[in-house]
Motif scaffolding. Structure first.
Motif, PDB file in Angstrom:
ATOM      1  N   ALA A  53       0.829  -1.100  -0.061  1.00  0.00           N
ATOM      2  CA  ALA A  53      -0.140  -0.044   0.017  1.00  0.00           C
ATOM      3  C   ALA A  53       0.920   1.046  -0.023  1.00  0.00           C
ATOM      4  CB  ALA A  53      -0.984  -0.007   1.385  1.00  0.00           C
ATOM      5  N   CYS A  54       2.032   1.056   0.658  1.00  0.00           N
ATOM      6  CA  CYS A  54       2.917   2.249   0.712  1.00  0.00           C
ATOM      7  C   CYS A  54       3.698   2.772  -0.519  1.00  0.00           C
ATOM      8  CB  CYS A  54       4.088   2.098   1.782  1.00  0.00           C
ATOM      9  SG  CYS A  54       3.318   1.729   3.535  1.00  0.00           S
ATOM     10  N   VAL A  55       3.912   1.715  -1.238  1.00  0.00           N
ATOM     11  CA  VAL A  55       4.771   1.851  -2.489  1.00  0.00           C
ATOM     12  C   VAL A  55       3.814   2.718  -3.521  1.00  0.00           C
ATOM     13  CG1 VAL A  55       5.717   0.901  -4.497  1.00  0.00           C
ATOM     14  CG2 VAL A  55       6.112   0.028  -2.258  1.00  0.00           C
ATOM     15  N   VAL A  56       2.536   2.611  -3.556  1.00  0.00           N
ATOM     16  CA  VAL A  56       1.871   3.690  -4.544  1.00  0.00           C
ATOM     17  C   VAL A  56       1.363   4.999  -3.875  1.00  0.00           C
ATOM     18  CG1 VAL A  56       1.125   1.381  -6.210  1.00  0.00           C
ATOM     19  CG2 VAL A  56      -0.191   1.975  -4.034  1.00  0.00           C
ATOM     20  N   CYS A  57       1.729   4.907  -2.531  1.00  0.00           N
ATOM     21  CA  CYS A  57       1.074   6.159  -1.956  1.00  0.00           C
ATOM     22  C   CYS A  57       2.374   7.494  -2.310  1.00  0.00           C
ATOM     23  CB  CYS A  57       1.341   6.051  -0.280  1.00  0.00           C
ATOM     24  SG  CYS A  57       0.801   7.483   0.603  1.00  0.00           S
ATOM     25  N   LYS A  58       1.420   8.900  -2.362  1.00  0.00           N
ATOM     26  CA  LYS A  58       2.020   9.915  -2.712  1.00  0.00           C
ATOM     27  C   LYS A  58       3.362  10.309  -1.548  1.00  0.00           C
ATOM     28  CE  LYS A  58       0.884  14.844  -2.199  1.00  0.00           C
ATOM     29  NZ  LYS A  58      -0.351  15.824  -2.439  1.00  0.00           N
ATOM     30  N   HIS A  59       3.527   9.734  -0.390  1.00  0.00           N
ATOM     31  CA  HIS A  59       4.163  10.054   0.754  1.00  0.00           C
ATOM     32  C   HIS A  59       5.196   9.147   0.823  1.00  0.00           C
ATOM     33  CE1 HIS A  59       1.362  13.155   1.739  1.00  0.00           C
ATOM     34  NE2 HIS A  59       0.281  12.284   1.830  1.00  0.00           N
ATOM     35  N   PHE A  60       5.195   8.150   0.183  1.00  0.00           N
ATOM     36  CA  PHE A  60       6.230   6.976   0.002  1.00  0.00           C
ATOM     37  C   PHE A  60       7.439   7.449  -0.172  1.00  0.00           C
ATOM     38  CE2 PHE A  60       8.483   3.448  -1.670  1.00  0.00           C
ATOM     39  CZ  PHE A  60       8.858   2.648  -0.649  1.00  0.00           C
ATOM     40  N   HIS A  61       8.585   6.984   0.755  1.00  0.00           N
ATOM     41  CA  HIS A  61       9.933   7.646   0.630  1.00  0.00           C
ATOM     42  C   HIS A  61      11.073   6.475  -0.174  1.00  0.00           C
ATOM     43  CE1 HIS A  61      13.145  10.370   0.749  1.00  0.00           C
ATOM     44  NE2 HIS A  61      13.843   9.586   1.666  1.00  0.00           N
ATOM     45  N   GLY A  62      10.813   5.263   0.779  1.00  0.00           N
ATOM     46  CA  GLY A  62      11.585   4.239   0.418  1.00  0.00           C
ATOM     47  C   GLY A  62      13.149   4.369   0.267  1.00  0.00           C
ATOM     48  N   LEU A  70      13.411   4.205   5.565  1.00  0.00           N
ATOM     49  CA  LEU A  70      12.338   5.171   5.829  1.00  0.00           C
ATOM     50  C   LEU A  70      11.341   5.179   4.772  1.00  0.00           C
ATOM     51  CD1 LEU A  70      11.434   7.877   7.204  1.00  0.00           C
ATOM     52  CD2 LEU A  70      12.682   9.047   5.572  1.00  0.00           C
ATOM     53  N   VAL A  71      10.098   4.572   5.323  1.00  0.00           N
ATOM     54  CA  VAL A  71       8.862   4.409   4.351  1.00  0.00           C
ATOM     55  C   VAL A  71       8.446   5.696   4.093  1.00  0.00           C
ATOM     56  CG1 VAL A  71       6.630   3.391   4.403  1.00  0.00           C
ATOM     57  CG2 VAL A  71       8.465   2.100   5.720  1.00  0.00           C
ATOM     58  N   CYS A  72       7.953   6.563   5.170  1.00  0.00           N
ATOM     59  CA  CYS A  72       7.425   7.893   4.689  1.00  0.00           C
ATOM     60  C   CYS A  72       7.676   8.911   6.033  1.00  0.00           C
ATOM     61  CB  CYS A  72       5.917   8.015   4.225  1.00  0.00           C
ATOM     62  SG  CYS A  72       4.710   7.919   5.833  1.00  0.00           S
ATOM     63  N   GLY A  73       7.540  10.088   5.736  1.00  0.00           N
ATOM     64  CA  GLY A  73       7.606  11.060   6.990  1.00  0.00           C
ATOM     65  C   GLY A  73       6.453  10.901   7.907  1.00  0.00           C
ATOM     66  N   MET A  74       5.084  10.637   7.653  1.00  0.00           N
ATOM     67  CA  MET A  74       4.229  10.401   8.561  1.00  0.00           C
ATOM     68  C   MET A  74       4.265   9.122   9.517  1.00  0.00           C
ATOM     69  SD  MET A  74       3.198  12.422   6.290  1.00  0.00           S
ATOM     70  CE  MET A  74       1.836  12.488   4.930  1.00  0.00           C
ATOM     71  N   PRO A  76       7.498   6.455   9.404  1.00  0.00           N
ATOM     72  CA  PRO A  76       8.762   6.175   9.117  1.00  0.00           C
ATOM     73  C   PRO A  76       8.944   4.693   9.030  1.00  0.00           C
ATOM     74  CG  PRO A  76       8.849   7.823  11.019  1.00  0.00           C
ATOM     75  CD  PRO A  76       7.288   7.355  10.886  1.00  0.00           C
ATOM     76  N   TYR A  77       8.092   3.730   9.827  1.00  0.00           N
ATOM     77  CA  TYR A  77       8.407   2.391   9.723  1.00  0.00           C
ATOM     78  C   TYR A  77       7.110   1.800   8.875  1.00  0.00           C
ATOM     79  CZ  TYR A  77      11.700   3.592  13.295  1.00  0.00           C
ATOM     80  OH  TYR A  77      12.774   3.707  13.829  1.00  0.00           O
TER      81      TYR A  77
END
Length: 89
Positions: A53-62, A70-74, A76-77
């Motif tokens: 779900a995270c990979v296609v999110c606008k906030h995904f950092h990876g 770091l998955v995303c800013g909101m 992190p895990y």
């Protein structure tokens, strides 16, 4: 025994008459380019099932920083389930 004003001034003059010591200090400050190269040096293979779900999110950092992914800013895990409240396409 209390010292007189002349004795105190004489002692102060002797203490301050020596030349100051010169200390050579060298430091290295990393530039922004150095930091960016270090941060992006390692590529992380994201398992599709772990952060699907995270990979296609606008906030995904990876990205990985110092061994920490770091998955995303909101979150992190990453979020615990597939219903992240901050998900955006």
């Amino acid at each position: 025994m209390k010292k007189t004003h002349d004795e105190v001034e004489s002692q102060r003059t002797r203490q301050t008459s020596q030349p100051p010591q010169v200390i050579n200090i060298q430091i290295s400050i990393p530039t922004e380019t150095d930091v960016l190269e270090e941060e992006t040096e390692e590529e992380v293979n994201v398992e599709s099932n772990q952060y699907s779900a995270c990979v296609v999110c606008k906030h995904f950092h990876g990205e990985e920083y110092g061994g920490n992914f770091l998955v995303c800013g909101m979150h992190p895990y990453g979020w615990q389930d597939g219903n992240c409240p901050d998900y955006e396409e």
